[in-house]
Each structure stands twice: as C-alpha cells, then as structure tokens.
Design a protein around this motif. Structure first.
Motif, PDB file in Angstrom:
ATOM      1  N   LYS A 158      42.089  35.601  42.344  1.00 31.05           N
ATOM      2  CA  LYS A 158      40.681  35.187  42.316  1.00 31.05           C
ATOM      3  C   LYS A 158      40.607  33.790  41.727  1.00 31.05           C
ATOM      4  N   TYR A 159      39.961  32.903  42.423  1.00 29.91           N
ATOM      5  CA  TYR A 159      39.878  31.523  41.969  1.00 29.91           C
ATOM      6  C   TYR A 159      38.427  31.183  41.686  1.00 29.91           C
ATOM      7  N   ASP A 160      38.226  30.589  40.566  1.00 36.25           N
ATOM      8  CA  ASP A 160      36.865  30.391  40.100  1.00 36.25           C
ATOM      9  C   ASP A 160      36.699  28.924  39.685  1.00 36.25           C
ATOM     10  N   GLU A 161      35.503  28.564  39.330  1.00 39.64           N
ATOM     11  CA  GLU A 161      35.281  27.208  38.834  1.00 39.64           C
ATOM     12  C   GLU A 161      34.166  27.245  37.812  1.00 39.64           C
ATOM     13  N   PHE A 263      39.700  35.912  36.389  1.00 40.88           N
ATOM     14  CA  PHE A 263      40.167  34.945  37.378  1.00 40.88           C
ATOM     15  C   PHE A 263      41.679  34.779  37.274  1.00 40.88           C
ATOM     16  N   ARG A 266      41.178  29.016  37.249  1.00 40.43           N
ATOM     17  CA  ARG A 266      39.854  28.460  37.487  1.00 40.43           C
ATOM     18  C   ARG A 266      39.849  26.965  37.223  1.00 40.43           C
ATOM     19  N   GLY A 588      38.151  27.254  44.830  1.00 42.47           N
ATOM     20  CA  GLY A 588      37.308  28.170  44.078  1.00 42.47           C
ATOM     21  C   GLY A 588      36.907  29.378  44.905  1.00 42.47           C
ATOM     22  N   THR A 589      35.845  30.013  44.480  1.00 43.04           N
ATOM     23  CA  THR A 589      35.387  31.211  45.173  1.00 43.04           C
ATOM     24  C   THR A 589      34.645  30.808  46.435  1.00 43.04           C
ATOM     25  N   HIS A 591      31.889  31.405  48.284  1.00 48.82           N
ATOM     26  CA  HIS A 591      30.577  32.047  48.361  1.00 48.82           C
ATOM     27  C   HIS A 591      30.068  31.997  49.791  1.00 48.82           C
TER      28      HIS A 591
END
Ligand SMILES: [Zn+2]
Lengths: 973, 86
Positions: A158-161, A263, A266, A588-589, A591
């Motif tokens: 899971k990649y986030d920011e 995550f 991130r 990132g995610t 969306h």
C-alpha cells in the motif's frame, strides 16, 4: 548460522524471535530487527551479487545502501536495497545479475576481459560499420542493467502520501539534528524531524566510545532521543529518507512503514519556514586493488554489524583506515573477539591519544603512514598486502575481513539540490556547502565536526537560526549559541589520501558501474578531463547508489591525477531523488476520482454498463450488445430516456452578463428572446472551436447556458480569463453538479411528458427550439428545452439534482405504456451521428476551427465591438482553402463502417474518420470524417486505412448530410 | 511544486492550486486596424524573460480569480515588485 551477541546495549535485534525466509529456494531464519542483508550475513552469505559489467563478486560494504553490492530481488521486486529493508516473515530473496549463482557465476570470466573493455567501450565500438549495431545491441541489452521485472508485475503493498505542515524541518536524526529540533521546539515552533534509519541517534547510536563525562555516545543518543520523543511539538519520521529539497523550502522524502503502519511506503512532501540539514557523513572508500572484494568493508559497517546487529564481521580483521572511527572500531571489535593483526593508519599523526592508548593496551600493531594496497582471494578476502605510503615497505596478513576507509564524505545532497554551492576545503578535505539557500542551515558532522560537543553545539545553533527565521528567536540568543559553538573544538583535519600507490586496473572508484581507476585515467587521456564528463563517459556514479561510493573520490582523484590546485576541484552535480525511490511510492494511492450523476444507482439498477468519460462515470450501454441496436431503435420508434447530467450548466447574471457572453460566444446573443433556445459555440483565440451549447435568456441581465461535458470544468476560468481586463460587473455560477438533466427523446416523448406536467406542451404551445419552465407533480421545478440532438422529438429537462431521482421514476412510470426505455451514451452517439450533429472533441481536434466543422453559420459577422474570442483568427482562416473539412460519407457496396480514427489516404494521409457506424436506422454504414478541402465535394471517393489492415483498404463516398431525416421534420413534430 | 503563489483573496498558497495564464501583455487589442500579424503577435509572441516577469495566474482550486504576480523565472520564486533583486 553465526552466533550473535545478545547483551550489547546498542543492539537493535531480538535474538529470541526468529523470522523465516527463503533464499535461493531454501528456508533460512533471521532474527527480529534484522535487515535482509544482516540476516543473510548471519547465515554465512558473503557474496550478495555479481557486478554489472565484469561479474565480480560483491558483498557487504557499507550499511545504508550507498552502492548496488547488496541489491537483490525480493518477492519479485528487483533492485531492493537489502541493507535498508527489514526482514519480514516469508520473504523470497533471490540474487541478481548472475548466471548460476553469485557464489559460482558462469559469467565470472568476464572479469579477466576488462582489457578489452576500456572506458567508453560502447561508444567507441560496435557502431562501425553501422550494420553491426542491431546485432550488438541485442547482446548488450541482454547484459545491460541489473534486475529483471516482469512487464505485468503488480507492485504489492500500500502506497500512501502525506503533506504535513511544520515551521522547521530538520533532516537527519543524529546528535546535531536532534539538538537542532529541540532548540527550535523549545522556542515554541512546530518541528518535523526526518531520519533515514529506523531509529534516532545517527552515528552516536552504535558507538560505545565516550561522549563526555563518562557517558557513552550511545547513551547520549538514547537520552537525546527520549527528550525528542517527549517533546510534543516535534513530529518524528523515522525510516524516512529525504529525497529532495527545493525553492521555498519544499522538502520531499519517503517513509518505509513498519508492521504496525497502514502503508508499505509513503511519500512525504512538506513546506517548512526554515530547514536544518544535519545529514552527517558517509565513509569515503579507500582505493586499492580489489577494494570491493567481499570481506572488504567500511569501518562503520563493521562496527554496526557487531553493535547494532550482534554479528562479528569475521574472525580476523586487518584495518586500513584514515580516521579515528577506524581506530575506535578496531578497539571495539577486538574486545568483541576479533583478532586484529594490524591497523594501517594513513595519518602520520593527529590520532586521538585516548584511542592510541586503547590500541596499545590491546597490543594491536598500529603502523602510521601505511595503507592497504591489495586484497587477495578469488571470491572473498583471504589475505591483504599493506605498504608504507612511499611504497618502500610491505607487509602481508591473512584475514577474512579487511576494514578499509579513507575518511568521511559529508552528505550535502539536500543543500546541493536546493542550489547551494560546494567548495573544496583543504583542512577537512571535504566539499563544504557555501551560499546556502535562504532559510536553510547546515549542522553537525557534515561540516567537519568530529567532537560530540561541537556537533551538538552546531545543531543547537542551527536550530536557533531556524527559529530566528520564524521570528521566534532573539539576536541575543543567537549570539550566545554562536559563542558556545566557538568555544568547542573546530572541524577535524581530514586525510588527504585518496588512493594507495597502485596502478589501479582492479581498483574500483564506482562499484555500481564497475568503473576502475584505470577507466578514469583512460577517460582523462581521451580528453574528458572534468568529473562531469568522466562520469558520463566512464559511467562512474551513474548507478543506483546515486554516486554514494564515487561521489567525492572521483573529483579528488581527477584533481590529483591532473595535479590541479584545490580551487579547481569540482564535484559532480547531485540531483533528486537523493535516494532511489519506487515509482509506486511517488504514485501513491490510486483514488478513483470520478464523479457520479445524481441517478447513477438507478442507471446501474437498469443494467447500465459504465465507462469512465472525462471526469464522469457514465452509462454507455444498457445491454451486452455494444452496437446498442435496441436502444437506438427504441428512440427512433418509441421513446427513450438518457441521463444527461454531465452537461455543463451555468448561470450568469448582472449588468455585464451579456457583454461577457458576447466576448466568448461567436453568435450575437443580444438578439435572443426570452423563451427561445439559442445554439452557439465558443472558439479560442486561434478560431478553433472549443465548445458548443445553448444559451437561454431567463430575464433581464440573467442567462442560463450549457456547455459540453468536457468543458464544464474550464468554463468559469475561460470566461473570467477573457474578461480579466474589463472590470465588468457580472456573477457566474457553475451549476453543473447542482442540476441534473434528463433527455426524453422519441416520437412518443410528448405523450409521456403530457401526463406529468401542469402546462400545455403541444407543438403549438411548446415548439422546437423553445424554452419553458414548469412543475412536475406540482413540486419539481423543471427548465425544459426542445432540442433535437438525436434527431427526434426531444425534451431536455434540467432539474435540481435532488429531484433527479423522483423525476426519472415519474417519467419511467408514465412512459411505460409508450415503451419507454433507457438509452446510453453510445446509442446517443449513433443517433446524433446519423443526424450529423457534432460532438466537439470527436468531430473536431485541437486544430479544427468553427468553419472547418461546418458551424460557420453560428458566427455573427455583424457583431462588432465585443472583441469576441476567435473572430480575428476566423476572419483570416476564411480565406484559407487548405484546411480540413468535415464531411459525411457512406460505405461502398454495403461495406462495414471503418473504425473511428481510421486514416483517409491516397498516396499520403488526407484525413481521418471522426465517427462511423453501421446504421440500423439507414441500413448502411455511414460516418463523418475530416478531410482535406479538395476531397470534401459530394461524390469524392475515400479510401480508409485502419490499424493492422495489412494494406487492405476499404472505400466510401462523400455524401450529402445529414443522413437521417434531412428535412429535419422529426425533431420538429 | 516548489512555487508558492500569493492570491490576492486567499493569500500565499501552494503552486499546485493555480493555473498559469501567460505573460501580462495588456488588454485585447482593438478590432479596428488589427492585422493578422499584430493579432498573432498578441496571442502567441512571448518575451520569455530570464528574470522577473509579470504574469497571470488563476486560482483554480480556490477562489477562482485571475490575478497577476511577479515571478523570477530563473529561481521560480515570487517577487513583490518588478524590480525585486536578491
Ligand atoms: Zn484565491
């Protein structure tokens, strides 16, 4: 499996917890707290990979991923830096760039072929004669690069920011960084502290030498870290590499998540009022023959293996070092059980007397002014030759570890990427930052300070400077901190030596790219005489380690080889990302940022098959038959309903509303009457048509207008842009999301509408091209227009979004007896195409102007004084016969329609198909195309070329338009 | 994006929120006496200065206004006045 220390205060592992993983198909165990690299080391792995070019064995050398030596494939992801990656249960780990194994690599013979591959080898050969290149390229491609990635690889995790905010950002969580963070925080500022390792402490963390007053460096690190952690206004990001620093103190980085985090990694982007860079140093590699043979490692690496991960690097270790950390490591490793036959110290003098005594007490031989010149052993170090610097005396020792380190190299990356200059400093032998960017400060070991108290004093001063930038610190406080700083020892003297007195055929200045000293000399001899050029010609520093190994050795060696004065020494340019960063982390995610119409769920319930169209999700089909035949026929024969809510809808009102409309629309809107619908278009300043829609006059200085779906988002911007100098008084409101639209079309449309409205909607009372307002069920306010986009009797009903569901259900119920059915965007597309009504973006492209597309009749040439956008260009284009024209065509011999986008060709490309379909209403294939002017005459034969048609053209003829109901009676009935 | 822009209504904000609207060139020329060349120059010719220029920005993810700022194109930093020098 090696024995591991489990009682050292500095350890970060928990030997009671075992972690299983797979390496080369076999199960192994690591320990909680291990990185992948240390777990492998604990299991006896010494050769981690083979090098890029010569397939030389490579092993553990540094600790923070400064080179590709220990990059491996983990769970299918290539080039993972195992030194900075936590071991996790079940990891599947593989070696890279090997034929066979890293231990026994079938390509190993290449190492002996280096004489055939001088620097710039690829540039110099294989292109003469030219026909060799395609053959050679295939072989080179196979051998080039490290790691393999399947094209359909899906990145797990899971990649986030995040975009946190702060006053002061401190990069580096060592003693200087922590002190700086505390100083700024104590001034009441919000601080973010970024540390690349998973814990705070920096170089203090793994050192047990005395810091001051009998406190060890490690104890001091723990003390500072505790203080930082209990300070509420410091937010700590550990395991967070800084990757960029830009103007206005924009700082970027990424954090690696732990098991507890939501995550995998991130991305972090923040903007600070002031920044402190306290990134410390890495070690400067020592240059000698086989200086990267497995078993050769840096002092900090050897010390951290023992103190942090509980692993004694080897049984017998020879040291060739140029700084006190080397002596400290020798003493510490000796005490942990390593036999140390000799320490060669490059320095003739200047050693810390306490360390000298410790070495003597342990009866370790220390030779000053000596250096390692060659490591022996085919796959691992077995023996080392050392020489006095003048080359006159020589000694040889057996060993399994050679700790080699010339000095330190400051990590100035964040400063340099933010435009600081670097200048060579003869005292420290560092490239030190000068001309620091505004509100950015440097502190700690990267400035050359070695003494712990100096490092902290410089951190404290930098923290206060940052507070001063935020207007939270007095000049007096700054002055005091400066004084305190000056009372501490200044920067330490650095060693000058870059390389041992050897020829350098197997002395590697860059491990990633297998660049030897010999290659550098070859480059210089060929005229590539500055580091920037040598780097590109020889490859030194172009690998995944981002020049962590050759960074400063390359300019220093180059200067020495050319006997340059200090002032001329220039390091190569550093660019972000400072640390290799996964594209997944940047991405990132994902969306789903698509809008849904107010009756989205009703469309889905009715079997709508949705597609992403622009910013919307729209029902394109209502059956698996993607020709939409039933939907089309039902509109032509009965009545259909379409969700048209994506249309742009706007209200403009105020004394200058008309002026604004006149500026952007090509028609003369001063003439529209209340109750009428005016179809018109907008052009850009080149006369190219960008939008079409209808305008309705609601009242004095009050208009309602629609735009195409794709332009809705830019319309406010567009109108305000083109009126920005005028100071006009109007208000413009985007109602696109506030209003929904139902398109009721087909010969039975009136019969349906009649049942639900409170007014007379007969053709006389509500004719074609007219506008009415009425209520449905005494409640729902409707703005209704009689339009004919699909070529049938048709009502476009605009209602507040909240009423959309109700109106839709009411119409559906009322229409039951008239066979009402949903129709989707594709059916609408075919229906309007049969009528030759254009959709901008489909029948037009960027260069298509109003005239090309046959909408010239909308342009009011008499309208002057409004500086209408596009008119100047249209006036000019009117005289131009060379432009593409929109034409209608039908296929020959009952042939099928060409695909949208197919080319129209003769001996060259003459145009393209915009939309074409096999028409059920007409029983033949028809379409619209943009063709060169001379081909636009009715009767012209068109040849269509489709992708992958293998030269098989299909043919059609230009015909009169529209195809369906040319007299236009059906939409007016 | 490193650039920050000061919107006259919303204040200093991240550059991501804005859309560039080109160099400041003055109002649209009068239709009278307009030649295709002079029109084309107005629309397409830019000065592209290396230094401080006045330029238009639209606060797309904000208040929706068009306004001008001064920006040093060599540093990508906003300036308060056209003469601003470091
Ligand atoms: Zn604003």
């Amino acid at each position: 499996m090696m024995n591991r220390f489990n009682h050292l205060p500095t350890l970060k592992i928990d030997t009671s917890e075992k972690i299983p993983f797979t390496f080369k198909g076999k199960q192994y165990y690591g320990t909680k707290g291990d990185t992948v690299a240390t777990a492998l080391y604990a299991n006896g792995v010494r050769i981690y990979a083979r090098s890029l070019k010569y397939h030389r064995p490579r092993g553990f050398y540094s600790m923070d991923g400064e080179c590709s030596n220990t990059m491996m494939e983990i769970n299918g992801v290539p080039n993972v830096r195992t030194e900075t990656t936590w071991l996790k249960p079940g990891m599947v780990i593989k070696e890279q760039n090997v034929k066979g194994s890293a231990e026994n690599d079938l390509m190993g013979f290449i190492d002996k072929m280096d004489w055939a591959m001088p620097a710039g080898f690829y540039y110099d050969t294989m292109h003469k004669p030219a026909k060799i290149w395609p053959v050679a390229m295939k072989q080179i491609r196979k051998a080039a690069g490290i790691g393999k990635l399947s094209p359909d690889h899906h990145m797990p995790g899971k990649y986030d920011e995040i975009f946190p905010t702060c006053d002061v950002c401190v990069i580096g969580g060592g003693p200087a960084g922590m002190t700086a963070a505390l100083a700024a925080a104590q001034k009441g500022l919000r601080v973010i502290l970024m540390e690349a390792r998973p814990w705070l402490g920096g170089q203090f963390d793994y050192r047990t030498a005395e810091y001051a007053n009998r406190q060890t460096c490690h104890e001091r690190a723990v003390q500072l870290a505790k203080e930082v952690e209990k300070t509420d206004n410091i937010r700590v990001f550990t395991h967070t590499a800084n990757i960029g620093a830009y103007n206005n103190n924009l700082i970027t980085g990424f954090q690696i998540g732990t098991e507890k985090d939501s995550f995998t990694e991130r991305y972090i982007e923040l903007r600070a009022k002031s920044v402190v860079v306290a990134t410390g140093c890495i070690e400067r590699p020592l240059l000698f023959e086989n200086n990267e043979r497995p078993g050769v490692m840096q002092a900090g690496c050897a010390l951290r293996l023992a103190n942090t991960y509980g692993l004694l690097p080897g049984k017998t270790g020879v040291f060739s070092i140029g700084h006190d950390l080397g002596l400290e490591a020798a003493v510490a490793l000796h005490d942990l059980g390593m036999t140390i036959p000799m320490i060669a110290d490059i320095r003739e003098d200047g050693q810390d007397p306490v360390l000298l005594k410790a070495v003597m007490d342990r009866k370790i031989i220390l030779l000053k002014g000596w250096v390692a010149t060659e490591a022996h052993g085919r796959k691992q170090v077995k023996k080392v030759t050392l020489k006095s610097l003048d080359g006159t005396a020589e000694k040889t020792f057996d060993c399994d570890v050679l700790v080699a380190s010339a000095g330190f190299t400051p990590l100035t990356g964040p400063l340099v990427v933010n435009q600081a200059k670097l200048k060579y400093d003869a005292h420290t032998n560092f490239f030190l930052p000068t001309d620091l960017p505004k509100k950015m400060h440097a502190a700690g070991r990267l400035l050359g300070y070695e003494n712990g108290l100096s490092i902290e004093a410089s951190g404290h001063l930098a923290g206060l400077k940052a507070a001063y930038d935020c207007e939270n610190c007095s000049i007096a406080d700054l002055g005091e901190a400066k004084k305190a700083m000056e009372s501490k020892p200044g920067p330490a003297r650095g060693t000058k030596l870059v390389m041992a007195p050897v020829k350098g055929r197997k002395t590697f200045i860059c491990f990633d790219e297998d660049t030897s000293i010999k290659n550098v000399k070859q480059s210089i001899d060929k005229g590539f005489d500055v580091p920037e050029l040598i780097k590109r010609f020889s490859g030194a520093g172009l690998g995944p380690g981002q020049a962590g190994i050759p960074g400063h050795n390359l300019p220093l060696f180059t200067a020495k080889y050319q006997a340059l004065p200090d002032i001329k020494i220039r390091p190569t340019t550093v660019r972000p990302p400072l640390v290799p960063t996964l594209i997944a982390t940047y991405a990132g995610t994902n969306h789903t940022m698509l809008k849904r119409t107010p009756i989205d769920d009703l469309q889905r319930k009715d079997g709508g098959i949705f597609r992403n169209i622009g910013v919307w999700q729209r029902a394109r089909y209502f059956s698996k038959d993607f020709t939409s035949r039933k939907e089309i026929e039902n509109v032509r024969n009965n009545v259909g309903m379409l969700d048209g809510s994506t249309l742009g809808k706007f209200r403009i009102h105020g004394p200058d509303a008309l002026n604004a409309l006149q500026r952007v629309y090509v028609s003369d809107l001063s003439k529209i009457k209340e109750g009428r619908v005016k179809y018109t278009a907008m052009c850009n300043d080149d006369g190219c048509v960008i939008d079409d829609g209808v305008v309705i006059k609601l009242g004095e200085n009050d208009y309602y207008f629609s735009t195409s779906t794709g332009r809705a988002g830019q319309t406010v911007e567009w109108i305000r842009y083109h009126t920005r100098y005028e100071n006009w008084d109007f208000s413009l409101v985007n109602l696109t999301d506030a209003m929904g639209v139902i398109n009721l079309s087909g010969p039975n449309a009136r019969k349906v509408l009649e049942k639900v409205v409170d007014i007379d909607v007969s053709n006389d009372a509500f004719g074609f091209s007219e506008y009415k307002e009425f209520k449905v069920a005494d409640t729902i306010p409707v703005k209704a227009m009689r339009l004919g986009f699909v070529g049938e009797l048709s009502y476009e009903l605009h209602v507040p979004s909240s009423y959309m569901k109700a109106l839709w259900l009411i119409l559906k119920e009322a229409g039951k007896e008239f066979k009402i059915k949903n129709f989707g965007v594709e059916a609408q597309n075919v229906l309007r195409m049969e009528k030759c009504h254009v959709i901008l973006g489909q029948e037009s492209e960027q260069r298509t102007n109003l005239l090309d597309i046959g909408l010239g009749f909308l342009w009011s040439r008499k309208k002057t004084g409004y500086k209408t956008v596009g008119v100047a260009a249209l006036t000019q284009a009117e005289k131009d016969n060379s432009r593409l024209k929109l034409v209608g065509f039908k296929m020959e011999n009952n042939g099928r329609a060409p695909r949208d986008g197919a080319l129209i060709v003769d001996d060259r490309v003459r145009g393209h198909v915009c939309t074409a379909r096999d028409s059920f209403s007409l029983n033949e294939a028809v379409g619209m195309a943009l063709v060169e002017g001379d081909m636009s005459k009715v009767g012209t034969r068109l040849a269509f070329y489709e992708d992958e048609c293998n030269g098989e053209l299909i043919y059609g003829t230009v015909v009169e338009t529209p195809f369906y109901d040319p007299a236009g009676q059906r939409m007016k009935m | 994006m490193a650039l920050t822009i000061t919107c006259p209504i919303c204040g200093k904000r991240n550059g991501y929120e804005f859309r560039y609207g080109g160099e400041e060139k003055g109002p649209r020329p009068d239709e009278k006496d307009l030649t295709p060349e002079s029109w084309c120059d107005y629309v397409h010719m830019n000065k592209c200065v290396a230094g401080v220029q006045q330029e238009w920005w639209f606060h797309r993810d904000g208040c929706g206004s068009w306004f001008t700022i001064f920006r040093d194109t060599t540093t990508n930093l906003e300036k308060e006045t056209p003469e601003a020098k470091e």
